[in-house]
Write a protein that holds these residues in place. Structure first.
Motif, mmCIF file in Angstrom:
data_model
loop_
_atom_site.group_PDB
_atom_site.id
_atom_site.type_symbol
_atom_site.label_atom_id
_atom_site.label_comp_id
_atom_site.label_asym_id
_atom_site.label_seq_id
_atom_site.Cartn_x
_atom_site.Cartn_y
_atom_site.Cartn_z
ATOM 1 N N ALA A 83 9.774 4.593 47.356
ATOM 2 C CA ALA A 83 10.700 5.718 47.206
ATOM 3 C C ALA A 83 11.531 5.575 45.931
ATOM 4 O O ALA A 83 11.748 6.566 45.217
ATOM 5 N N ASP A 125 11.357 11.712 54.105
ATOM 6 C CA ASP A 125 10.286 12.701 53.918
ATOM 7 C C ASP A 125 8.908 12.078 54.122
ATOM 8 O O ASP A 125 8.000 12.716 54.650
ATOM 9 N N ASN A 126 8.746 10.835 53.694
ATOM 10 C CA ASN A 126 7.457 10.156 53.796
ATOM 11 C C ASN A 126 7.187 9.592 55.188
ATOM 12 O O ASN A 126 6.068 9.153 55.465
ATOM 13 N N THR A 140 13.754 10.528 50.327
ATOM 14 C CA THR A 140 12.327 10.344 50.065
ATOM 15 C C THR A 140 11.699 9.462 51.132
ATOM 16 O O THR A 140 10.590 9.730 51.604
ATOM 17 N N LEU A 175 9.350 6.509 42.914
ATOM 18 C CA LEU A 175 9.087 7.941 42.792
ATOM 19 C C LEU A 175 10.194 8.674 42.041
ATOM 20 O O LEU A 175 9.958 9.728 41.451
ATOM 21 N N HIS A 176 11.384 8.113 42.048
ATOM 22 C CA HIS A 176 12.508 8.652 41.275
ATOM 23 C C HIS A 176 12.481 7.935 39.924
ATOM 24 O O HIS A 176 13.276 7.033 39.660
#
Length: 173
Positions: free
Chosen positions: A75, A31-32, A28, A78-79
């Motif tokens: 991150a 990805d960000n 994550t 977000l999970h």
């Protein structure tokens, strides 16, 4: 502040998540942040874990992450299931209260030093290259937020501001 890189090894930060969970959070971060190296994303994830664990054992301490470490914390959050389980294992849910840059005067080196001292006291060895101010950091991250101890990073049962916005921010000891 020293800018020598140290890794979080005094306390086993990596053991806070299973390998697949850690890899998911690191993915994550990657990805960000297009162009970031996997090694840097791993370091950011480790620091975010150490920061959250430190907050959990120091409720009310008024700690704040650097902008780079905050990227790893984002991150983690977000999970949601993983983050909730992590906080349950740590014994307290650590809420996140972002502020826009400049909302409270911006980056506070004194708060970062206090946070680093508190992390060391909790058994972590911070990766100091990830804890510098936004103008000093060689790393650019997606999240432009800052956190102050005024309405801060404090474990609590329900999300709300812990301090009166008219009051002076907590000063690190």
């Amino acid at each position: 502040m020293t800018t020598t890189t140290e890794t979080t090894t005094a306390r086993d930060t990596r053991s806070l998540l299973a390998e697949t969970e850690f890899d998911g959070v690191t993915a994550t971060v990657l990805d960000n942040n297009p162009g970031m190296t996997p090694e840097l994303a791993d370091r950011i994830t480790l620091e975010a874990l150490a920061f959250v664990a430190t907050c959990a054992v120091n409720p009310g301490a008024g700690l704040a992450p650097s902008p780079v470490v905050d990227e790893g914390w984002h991150a983690l959050i977000l999970h949601t299931d993983l983050y909730a389980r992590l906080c349950a294992r740590l014994g307290v849910f650590v809420h996140h209260y972002p502020e826009r840059p400049g909302a409270t005067g911006g980056f506070r080196p004194d708060v970062i030093e206090y946070t680093l001292d508190t992390m060391r006291a909790a058994g972590f060895t911070p990766d100091l290259a990830l804890w510098v101010g936004p103008t000093e950091s060689p790393f650019t991250v997606a999240a432009p937020t800052w956190h102050s101890p005024t309405c801060g990073i404090k474990p609590m049962p329900s999300p709300q501001c812990l301090s009166d916005p008219k009051e002076t921010p907590i000063k690190p000891a």
